[in-house]
Scaffold this motif. Structure first.
Motif, PDB file in Angstrom:
ATOM      1  N   ALA A  59     -16.014   1.411 -23.526  1.00  0.00           N
ATOM      2  CA  ALA A  59     -17.470   1.315 -25.080  1.00  0.00           C
ATOM      3  C   ALA A  59     -17.819   0.250 -25.146  1.00  0.00           C
ATOM      4  CB  ALA A  59     -15.939   1.799 -26.296  1.00  0.00           C
ATOM      5  N   ILE A  60     -17.811  -0.742 -25.412  1.00  0.00           N
ATOM      6  CA  ILE A  60     -19.382  -2.081 -25.232  1.00  0.00           C
ATOM      7  C   ILE A  60     -20.135  -1.782 -24.569  1.00  0.00           C
ATOM      8  CG2 ILE A  60     -18.940  -4.326 -25.920  1.00  0.00           C
ATOM      9  CD1 ILE A  60     -15.584  -4.432 -26.641  1.00  0.00           C
ATOM     10  N   ALA A  61     -18.965  -2.340 -23.174  1.00  0.00           N
ATOM     11  CA  ALA A  61     -20.964  -1.477 -22.581  1.00  0.00           C
ATOM     12  C   ALA A  61     -21.738  -0.615 -22.143  1.00  0.00           C
ATOM     13  CB  ALA A  61     -19.919  -1.619 -20.847  1.00  0.00           C
ATOM     14  N   LEU A  62     -20.904   0.427 -22.139  1.00  0.00           N
ATOM     15  CA  LEU A  62     -21.897   1.469 -23.143  1.00  0.00           C
ATOM     16  C   LEU A  62     -22.769   2.489 -24.121  1.00  0.00           C
ATOM     17  CD1 LEU A  62     -19.110   3.992 -20.791  1.00  0.00           C
ATOM     18  CD2 LEU A  62     -21.796   3.400 -19.870  1.00  0.00           C
ATOM     19  N   ASP A  63     -22.592   0.805 -24.511  1.00  0.00           N
ATOM     20  CA  ASP A  63     -23.342   1.075 -26.466  1.00  0.00           C
ATOM     21  C   ASP A  63     -22.929   1.984 -27.404  1.00  0.00           C
ATOM     22  OD1 ASP A  63     -24.742  -1.011 -24.854  1.00  0.00           O
ATOM     23  OD2 ASP A  63     -26.080   0.009 -24.307  1.00  0.00           O
ATOM     24  N   CYS A  64     -21.346   2.100 -27.548  1.00  0.00           N
ATOM     25  CA  CYS A  64     -20.744   3.319 -28.172  1.00  0.00           C
ATOM     26  C   CYS A  64     -20.615   2.529 -29.557  1.00  0.00           C
ATOM     27  CB  CYS A  64     -19.397   3.935 -27.684  1.00  0.00           C
ATOM     28  SG  CYS A  64     -19.012   4.166 -26.461  1.00  0.00           S
ATOM     29  N   GLU A  65     -21.091   3.491 -30.727  1.00  0.00           N
ATOM     30  CA  GLU A  65     -21.338   2.605 -32.018  1.00  0.00           C
ATOM     31  C   GLU A  65     -19.379   3.087 -32.717  1.00  0.00           C
ATOM     32  OE1 GLU A  65     -24.770   3.738 -33.909  1.00  0.00           O
ATOM     33  OE2 GLU A  65     -25.635   3.695 -32.284  1.00  0.00           O
TER      34      GLU A  65
END
Length: 103
Positions: A59-65
C-alpha cells in the motif's frame, strides 16, 4: 488444482491495477518490497497468501491513500478485525524501533 480464495484473487487484481497505474513492472515492485518477481506474479494471480505487513508495504509503495485503495471490500466485521490486526502490528513495529533506537 486448489481453488483460490476470492480474497487473494481480489487483492491480486488491486495490486496489479495499482502497480500498472504507477507504471512499474512486477520486478520493480518486487525490488521495492524485497521479494522475488515470482512472488509478485503469484500475489497478483491470487496464488500466494501474503502477510498484513506485506499488504501494508505494498500500500505504501503503491501510493495508496487509504485501505480502500488496496483492499477488496469486506464485511464490516472482517474489516474491523483486519484494522485491529494492522494497528497491533504497527504498534509492535513502532515499539521495536523505539527499543532499538531507530525512531
Amino acid at each position: 488444482m486448489t481453488a483460490r480464495p476470492i480474497l487473494y484473487i481480489k487483492l491480486g487484481e488491486k495490486v496489479r491495477e495499482l502497480r500498472k497505474r504507477k507504471g512499474w513492472t512486477q520486478g520493480e515492485l518486487a525490488e521495492e518490497l524485497d521479494v522475488t518477481r515470482t512472488s509478485i506474479t503469484n500475489i497478483e494471480s491470487g496464488l500466494q497468501k501474503t502477510t498484513v505487513q506485506k499488504v501494508l508495504q505494498m500500500a505504501i509503495a503503491l501510493d495508496c491513500e487509504s485501505w480502500d485503495d488496496i483492499l477488496p471490500p469486506f464485511s464490516p466485521n472482517l474489516q474491523l478485525e483486519i484494522t485491529n490486526d494492522l494497528l497491533e502490528r504497527a504498534m509492535e513495529i513502532a515499539m521495536n524501533q523505539l527499543l532499538n533506537g531507530e525512531a
